[in-house]
Design a protein around this motif. Structure first.
Motif, short mmCIF file in Angstrom:
data_model
loop_
_atom_site.label_atom_id
_atom_site.label_comp_id
_atom_site.label_asym_id
_atom_site.label_seq_id
_atom_site.Cartn_x
_atom_site.Cartn_y
_atom_site.Cartn_z
N ILE A 38 0.83 -1.20 0.00
CA ILE A 38 0.00 0.00 0.00
C ILE A 38 0.87 1.25 0.00
CG2 ILE A 38 -1.62 1.36 1.39
CD1 ILE A 38 -2.86 -1.31 2.27
N SER A 39 1.92 1.27 0.82
CA SER A 39 2.78 2.45 0.88
C SER A 39 3.49 2.70 -0.45
CB SER A 39 3.80 2.32 2.01
OG SER A 39 4.63 1.18 1.83
N LEU A 40 3.90 1.65 -1.11
CA LEU A 40 4.53 1.80 -2.42
C LEU A 40 3.56 2.38 -3.44
CD1 LEU A 40 6.63 -1.50 -2.64
CD2 LEU A 40 7.54 0.83 -2.67
N VAL A 41 2.33 1.90 -3.41
CA VAL A 41 1.31 2.43 -4.34
C VAL A 41 1.04 3.90 -4.04
CG1 VAL A 41 -1.12 2.28 -5.00
CG2 VAL A 41 0.23 0.19 -4.77
N GLN A 42 0.90 4.24 -2.75
CA GLN A 42 0.66 5.64 -2.37
C GLN A 42 1.76 6.55 -2.91
OE1 GLN A 42 0.47 4.89 1.97
NE2 GLN A 42 -1.37 6.15 1.95
N VAL A 43 3.00 6.17 -2.64
CA VAL A 43 4.12 7.01 -3.03
C VAL A 43 4.22 7.11 -4.55
CG1 VAL A 43 6.64 7.23 -2.98
CG2 VAL A 43 5.40 6.56 -0.92
N PHE A 44 3.98 6.01 -5.24
CA PHE A 44 4.06 6.02 -6.70
C PHE A 44 2.98 6.93 -7.29
CE2 PHE A 44 3.02 4.38 -10.93
CZ PHE A 44 4.26 4.44 -11.53
N ILE A 45 1.77 6.86 -6.77
CA ILE A 45 0.68 7.71 -7.28
C ILE A 45 1.00 9.18 -7.08
CG2 ILE A 45 -1.72 8.40 -6.90
CD1 ILE A 45 -2.37 5.46 -6.37
N TYR A 46 1.46 9.53 -5.87
CA TYR A 46 1.74 10.94 -5.58
C TYR A 46 3.01 11.43 -6.25
CZ TYR A 46 -2.03 10.97 -2.16
OH TYR A 46 -3.26 10.92 -1.54
N ARG A 47 3.72 10.54 -6.91
CA ARG A 47 4.85 10.98 -7.73
C ARG A 47 4.35 11.81 -8.90
NH1 ARG A 47 7.80 12.86 -10.69
NH2 ARG A 47 9.82 12.19 -11.50
#
Length: 241
Positions: A38-47
């Motif tokens: 989940i944290s990886l997805v969050q960070v990737f999206i907000y990139r």
């Protein structure tokens, strides 16, 4: 002939009791894997996507005033002021400034006003993904998200997000909304003095104001404004432009 002795077979433990440790281990590993994913997805999206809201905004009883602005449309004086006031080694470290943390711990041990050693990267991780306040659990999560945004976002994106989600006044978020609130113009044309005063507000936005500041806020803002030129001259913002 002697009667044959009968051996008592050991009673098998119920399958449910044997599986409890395995179940707990699977649950723990599953929870860790889920959080990492989940944290990886969050960070990737907000990139790529502007951060729509944060926990701080969500629980702000004063409302929310914000206007997402790309870094290219924010005066360079503002990023330089943030570096001068919050994190002079922003372009040099990989998310953590060990020397600043050590110095903060020494100052706090002597008593007086508590000071942190958080970098802009750490503050961005906290502001975007976590909640305000201390605690070891939050600090551990902050460290994890800091590592992720340093690896996935890079310095320019970190600064862009920081300048858009940082609280710049009561119910005011981001330097664009802060510039309009205090100076009646956009953040695309901030003088070193204006940028310095905005940066001086960031640590305590509910108790400080960039317009007609007094006391520590005025002195700190003036000091940051003077250091803006040093940041430019020494290339301390080289990772951004």
């Amino acid at each position: 002939m002697a009667p044959s002795s009968t051996r008592r077979r050991p009673r098998n433990r119920p399958a449910s009791s044997r599986s409890w440790p395995a179940r707990i281990a699977r649950w723990v590993f599953g929870a860790i894997f889920g959080f990492v994913a989940i944290s990886l997805v969050q960070v990737f999206i907000y990139r790529f996507v502007p951060v729509p809201i944060t926990f701080t905004m969500l629980f702000d009883q004063n409302g929310i005033t914000k206007d997402w602005t790309p870094l290219s449309r924010i005066d360079r004086n503002m990023a330089r002021a943030a570096i001068a006031g919050e994190d002079s080694k922003f372009c040099l470290h990989h998310g953590f400034d060990a020397e600043a943390i050590e110095n903060a711990m020494e100052r706090n041990a002597r008593g007086g006003r508590i000071r942190g050693g958080s970098t802009i990267s750490q503050q961005t991780a906290k502001n975007v993904f976590l909640w305000q306040g201390g605690g070891y659990a939050r600090k551990a999560l902050e460290a994890w998200y800091t590592i992720l945004i340093e690896a996935i976002w890079g310095k320019r994106r970190i600064m862009e997000v920081y300048l858009n989600v940082a609280e710049t006044g009561i119910g005011t978020y981001g330097v664009e909304a802060g510039a309009i609130r205090y100076f009646n113009h956009s953040a695309d044309r901030l003088t070193p003095m204006e940028a310095g005063r905005l940066a001086a507000v960031l640590p305590l936005p509910k108790k400080r104001a960039a317009i007609a500041p007094t006391g520590f806020t005025r002195r700190h803002g003036n000091a940051i404004a003077r250091r803006v030129g040093i940041v430019r001259r020494d290339g301390l913002d080289a990772c951004l432009y």
